[in-house]
Design a protein around this motif. Structure first.
Motif, mmCIF file in Angstrom:
data_model
loop_
_atom_site.group_PDB
_atom_site.id
_atom_site.type_symbol
_atom_site.label_atom_id
_atom_site.label_comp_id
_atom_site.label_asym_id
_atom_site.label_seq_id
_atom_site.Cartn_x
_atom_site.Cartn_y
_atom_site.Cartn_z
ATOM 1 N N ALA A 1 -0.945 10.719 11.875
ATOM 2 C CA ALA A 1 -0.235 11.922 12.318
ATOM 3 C C ALA A 1 0.675 11.607 13.499
ATOM 4 C CB ALA A 1 -1.242 13.008 12.694
ATOM 5 N N ALA A 2 0.188 10.777 14.423
ATOM 6 C CA ALA A 2 0.962 10.489 15.626
ATOM 7 C C ALA A 2 2.266 9.774 15.313
ATOM 8 C CB ALA A 2 0.125 9.658 16.597
ATOM 9 N N VAL A 3 2.217 8.797 14.414
ATOM 10 C CA VAL A 3 3.420 8.006 14.141
ATOM 11 C C VAL A 3 4.485 8.833 13.431
ATOM 12 C CG1 VAL A 3 2.907 7.044 11.861
ATOM 13 C CG2 VAL A 3 4.084 5.640 13.556
ATOM 14 N N HIS A 4 4.083 9.933 12.807
ATOM 15 C CA HIS A 4 5.026 10.812 12.123
ATOM 16 C C HIS A 4 5.322 12.085 12.919
ATOM 17 C CE1 HIS A 4 4.702 8.169 8.777
ATOM 18 N NE2 HIS A 4 3.488 8.540 8.427
ATOM 19 N N TRP B 1 -7.376 20.534 16.447
ATOM 20 C CA TRP B 1 -7.751 19.634 15.351
ATOM 21 C C TRP B 1 -7.781 20.386 14.027
ATOM 22 C CZ3 TRP B 1 -9.118 14.339 15.595
ATOM 23 C CH2 TRP B 1 -9.561 13.802 14.383
ATOM 24 N N GLN B 2 -8.369 21.572 14.051
ATOM 25 C CA GLN B 2 -8.475 22.328 12.807
ATOM 26 C C GLN B 2 -7.096 22.626 12.227
ATOM 27 O OE1 GLN B 2 -11.270 22.878 11.222
ATOM 28 N NE2 GLN B 2 -10.175 23.866 9.521
ATOM 29 N N GLN B 3 -6.151 22.979 13.065
ATOM 30 C CA GLN B 3 -4.806 23.285 12.599
ATOM 31 C C GLN B 3 -4.049 22.028 12.194
ATOM 32 O OE1 GLN B 3 -2.328 25.060 15.581
ATOM 33 N NE2 GLN B 3 -0.629 25.452 14.197
ATOM 34 N N ARG B 4 -4.239 20.953 12.953
ATOM 35 C CA ARG B 4 -3.424 19.751 12.783
ATOM 36 C C ARG B 4 -4.004 18.777 11.781
ATOM 37 N NH1 ARG B 4 0.306 16.636 12.381
ATOM 38 N NH2 ARG B 4 1.599 15.807 14.065
ATOM 39 N N LEU B 5 -5.336 18.578 11.825
ATOM 40 C CA LEU B 5 -5.967 17.522 11.038
ATOM 41 C C LEU B 5 -7.168 17.985 10.227
ATOM 42 C CD1 LEU B 5 -5.910 14.924 13.951
ATOM 43 C CD2 LEU B 5 -4.518 14.781 11.885
ATOM 44 N N GLY B 6 -7.491 19.261 10.315
ATOM 45 C CA GLY B 6 -8.694 19.761 9.660
ATOM 46 C C GLY B 6 -8.707 19.574 8.160
ATOM 47 N N ALA B 7 -7.528 19.497 7.550
ATOM 48 C CA ALA B 7 -7.460 19.351 6.096
ATOM 49 C C ALA B 7 -7.749 17.933 5.639
ATOM 50 C CB ALA B 7 -6.077 19.774 5.598
ATOM 51 N N VAL B 8 -7.730 16.966 6.566
ATOM 52 C CA VAL B 8 -7.870 15.563 6.141
ATOM 53 C C VAL B 8 -9.054 14.841 6.762
ATOM 54 C CG1 VAL B 8 -5.421 15.301 5.652
ATOM 55 C CG2 VAL B 8 -6.260 14.805 7.944
ATOM 56 N N ALA B 9 -9.662 15.377 7.828
ATOM 57 C CA ALA B 9 -10.745 14.638 8.477
ATOM 58 C C ALA B 9 -11.629 15.582 9.285
ATOM 59 C CB ALA B 9 -10.183 13.549 9.394
ATOM 60 N N GLY C 1 14.273 13.063 11.399
ATOM 61 C CA GLY C 1 14.374 14.433 10.924
ATOM 62 C C GLY C 1 13.175 14.895 10.145
ATOM 63 N N THR C 2 12.178 14.021 9.934
ATOM 64 C CA THR C 2 11.007 14.417 9.166
ATOM 65 C C THR C 2 9.779 14.569 10.040
ATOM 66 O OG1 THR C 2 10.405 12.130 8.683
ATOM 67 C CG2 THR C 2 11.886 13.213 7.132
ATOM 68 N N ARG C 3 9.947 14.666 11.356
ATOM 69 C CA ARG C 3 8.814 14.830 12.255
ATOM 70 C C ARG C 3 8.049 16.093 11.914
ATOM 71 N NH1 ARG C 3 8.393 9.804 13.272
ATOM 72 N NH2 ARG C 3 9.614 9.008 14.992
ATOM 73 N N SER C 4 6.718 15.990 11.943
ATOM 74 C CA SER C 4 5.900 17.090 11.455
ATOM 75 C C SER C 4 4.825 17.454 12.459
ATOM 76 C CB SER C 4 5.230 16.685 10.134
ATOM 77 O OG SER C 4 4.307 17.665 9.716
ATOM 78 N N THR C 5 4.459 18.727 12.503
ATOM 79 C CA THR C 5 3.320 19.187 13.280
ATOM 80 C C THR C 5 2.230 19.711 12.364
ATOM 81 O OG1 THR C 5 4.335 21.375 13.518
ATOM 82 C CG2 THR C 5 4.714 19.786 15.292
ATOM 83 N N SER C 6 2.385 19.527 11.069
ATOM 84 C CA SER C 6 1.363 19.925 10.108
ATOM 85 C C SER C 6 0.499 18.715 9.776
ATOM 86 C CB SER C 6 2.021 20.493 8.850
ATOM 87 O OG SER C 6 2.881 19.535 8.267
ATOM 88 N N ALA C 7 -0.301 18.814 8.726
ATOM 89 C CA ALA C 7 -1.181 17.718 8.343
ATOM 90 C C ALA C 7 -0.371 16.453 8.081
ATOM 91 C CB ALA C 7 -1.979 18.099 7.098
ATOM 92 N N PRO C 8 -0.908 15.277 8.433
ATOM 93 C CA PRO C 8 -0.176 14.034 8.214
ATOM 94 C C PRO C 8 -0.038 13.734 6.733
ATOM 95 C CG PRO C 8 -2.430 13.567 8.879
ATOM 96 C CD PRO C 8 -2.237 15.049 9.039
ATOM 97 N N PRO C 9 0.907 12.866 6.356
ATOM 98 C CA PRO C 9 1.064 12.517 4.940
ATOM 99 C C PRO C 9 -0.171 11.803 4.428
ATOM 100 C CG PRO C 9 2.347 11.048 6.338
ATOM 101 C CD PRO C 9 1.839 12.133 7.219
ATOM 102 N N PRO C 10 -0.353 11.747 3.111
ATOM 103 C CA PRO C 10 -1.525 11.079 2.543
ATOM 104 C C PRO C 10 -1.597 9.618 2.984
ATOM 105 C CG PRO C 10 -0.366 12.341 0.864
ATOM 106 C CD PRO C 10 0.516 12.340 2.076
ATOM 107 N N ALA C 11 -2.826 9.141 3.101
ATOM 108 C CA ALA C 11 -3.035 7.761 3.511
ATOM 109 C C ALA C 11 -2.711 6.794 2.384
ATOM 110 C CB ALA C 11 -4.488 7.571 3.944
ATOM 111 N N ARG C 12 -2.128 5.649 2.748
ATOM 112 C CA ARG C 12 -1.992 4.528 1.816
ATOM 113 C C ARG C 12 -3.015 3.495 2.268
ATOM 114 N NH1 ARG C 12 4.133 2.810 0.917
ATOM 115 N NH2 ARG C 12 3.135 1.781 -0.852
ATOM 116 N N THR C 13 -4.245 3.654 1.773
ATOM 117 C CA THR C 13 -5.384 2.911 2.286
ATOM 118 C C THR C 13 -5.382 1.472 1.784
ATOM 119 O OG1 THR C 13 -6.665 4.946 2.349
ATOM 120 C CG2 THR C 13 -7.879 2.883 2.506
#
Length: 551
Positions: A415-418, A379-387, A76-88
């Protein structure tokens, strides 16, 4: 290639769904108590040692290792926005743009799954320009390609059989091939590495048939002192030898011993001998006149099925706009299946077909330039905020100019796994030691902790060695891993990539990190609850000849 049946591997691996915590409450709870100590600042000792042995400088390597947050993967938490923060866990030159080779396919396939949907299909159409009566078409038969990445011989035979079943056995005219769904691309298959006969160099086409390759199969017949030659698919008007003499030489470089001559598209010659010691072998070769491949295959299959033709099979002429009537249409395999072939077997031309489809669907005709623009917007819409967005040429990674950082690709994996397309995306990756381009890991490292516990994509060029995907550790934690080497000696760095993955499989131990608590073993697979893995093939082509390299 056929993967081992999931139920037979219950003790060694489990579905990625359980690995990311979907429906696995125990995993979520126990992982939440694991201590977190921030990213490591240096490469693991085992990786440094392997690099030193290979002669590859540490500066040539980029790495990103992240722990996947199980809380963000709850149903129920599937997202099409920016992925959650990385746990590096580890960052090493992760922002450095590198040539990723075939890892670029991960960007192409994830974008396509999100933009088109896993159930998307291509529709190939058959049309006529004249009247049909008594099994005869007085006019042309037109085959309109849709950009279908996998119109292999078996599917083309089925399509032509449908034409005959629809009442056309004789064509009093031409069979016209229309591939204008894509703008023309440079047709020269030697443009990348001057190896035009390598199937991985096949160029995309709106009506792509069987990857433009011929598979020569050599079958020894010792009692007759020869090896019989079977070539598929059939090619109208091409003279092929029936056999080649046998020799007692060791197998070794058997292709060189055949002394093949493919320079004449109308006649194939083998002037050497085939070593008996080789047994049955196959040799896929790109047809030397790629623009003539589809017409010759279509004509051969049409006649072999009992059809007749008074004209010829040809490509549609520039500016030709025939008035046609629809006869039938045939849908392709679904995108989820296509993506599995692309990623498991690193099929370059299929990836380029998919990349061109991104703009063809949007604009009516696909081009590399328009597809680059569509991917840039995604990319700009999906991942532009993080990479930073990648520099992408053709979507396959078969490029000297493509660039992508480890950080950016890690964001794709996160992003893909979520995402809502997590299942088809991760199922498209090779399972370590089981299938795809990572199947051979079992031969090289039979005791590796990665076997059946990692979902990976490889990338190889003469100066690139790369790997990316997901690793499930001994404690059932899931990690996203990216490693890219750019150096003239890059292929020698593969043991260092092995060492990195196995370090991750041991929960990335370091002095500053508390070890993860051991978790209960996964629920065993049963015939009615199998663990997920897929046996995928790439048409009738051996996987090792469709990709850049096998890992």
């Amino acid at each position: 290639m056929t993967a081992n049946h999931p139920a037979k591997n219950a003790g060694r691996r489990r579905s990625w769904r359980a690995a990311v915590g979907l429906g696995c409450v125990t995993l979520l709870v126990l992982m939440s108590v694991t201590a977190w100590a921030g990213p490591a600042a240096e490469l693991p000792a085992s990786v440094r040692a392997a690099l030193a042995r290979s002669g590859v400088a540490e500066s040539a390597l980029s790495v990103s290792v992240e722990a996947i947050d199980p809380d963000a993967a709850r149903p129920g938490t599937r997202s099409t926005s920016a992925p959650p923060p990385a746990r590096t866990v580890l960052r090493w030159q992760a922002t450095e743009p590198r040539n990723p080779a075939s890892l670029m396919k991960l960007v192409t396939t994830f974008a396509a799954l999100e933009l088109l949907g896993p159930d998307f299909t291509w529709t190939n159409r058959v049309e006529t320009t004249g009247r049909v009566h008594d099994g005869v078409l007085d006019g042309n038969l037109v085959l309109r390609g849709s950009g279908d990445p996998k119109l292999v011989v078996e599917r083309l035979e089925a399509l032509l059989a449908e034409v005959r079943a629809a009442g056309i056995v004789q064509v009093r005219g031409d069979i016209v091939l229309d591939g204008r769904i894509f703008e023309p691309v440079d047709p020269n298959p030697a443009r990348f590495d001057d190896e035009p006969l390598r199937p991985y160099n096949a160029r995309p086409e709106g009506l792509l048939i069987n990857f433009k390759a011929v598979v020569y199969r050599f079958i020894p017949e010792p009692e007759r002192g020869r090896a019989r030659i079977d070539a598929q698919p059939p090619l109208a008007g091409v003279e092929l030898p029936e056999s080649v003499p046998l020799s007692t030489a060791p197998c070794g470089d058997w292709r060189a011993r055949l002394r093949a001559d493919f320079t004449d598209p109308d006649r194939v010659r083998f002037e050497g001998a085939y070593p008996l010691a080789c047994g049955v072998r196959e040799w896929p070769v790109a047809y030397p006149a790629p623009e003539r491949y589809a017409p010759r295959v279509v004509e051969a299959l049409w006649r072999a099925g009992g059809g007749t033709l008074t004209g010829r099979v040809r490509w549609i002429a520039p500016g030709e706009a025939p008035v046609t009537q629809p006869l039938l249409q045939a849908r392709s395999l679904p995108l989820a299946s296509i993506v599995a072939d692309i990623n498991k077997f690193s099929n370059n031309v299929m990836a380029q077909q998919l990349f061109l489809t991104l703009s063809a669907v949007e604009q009516g005709q696909g081009s590399f330039a328009a597809s680059r623009e569509r991917l840039r917007r995604w990319w700009q819409q999906r991942l532009g905020a993080v990479a930073e967005a990648p520099e992408i040429e053709n979507g396959s990674g078969l490029s000297r100019h493509a660039r992508l950082s480890a950080e950016a690709l890690a964001a794709v994996l996160r992003a893909a796994v979520h995402s809502a397309v997590a299942e088809p995306f991760i199922d498209s990756l090779g399972v370590a030691g089981i299938d795809g381009t990572v199947a051979r890991l079992r031969e090289r490292r039979p005791d590796s902790p990665l076997l059946g516990r990692a979902w990976l994509k490889t990338g190889s060029l003469r100066d690139v060695a790369a790997i990316a995907g997901y690793v499930r550790s001994a404690s059932d934690r899931l990690y996203a891993v990216v490693a890219i080497v750019n150096a003239p000696e890059a292929p020698a760095a593969r043991p260092a990539l092995d060492a990195l993955l196995e370090w991750v499989a041991q929960d990335a131990p370091s002095p500053g990190r508390t070890q993860a608590r051991a978790l209960p073993q996964p629920e065993p697979a049963t015939p009615d609850k199998p663990q997920a893995t897929k046996s995928m093939t790439a048409g009738n082509m051996p996987e090792e000849n469709l990709n850049d390299r096998s890992f």
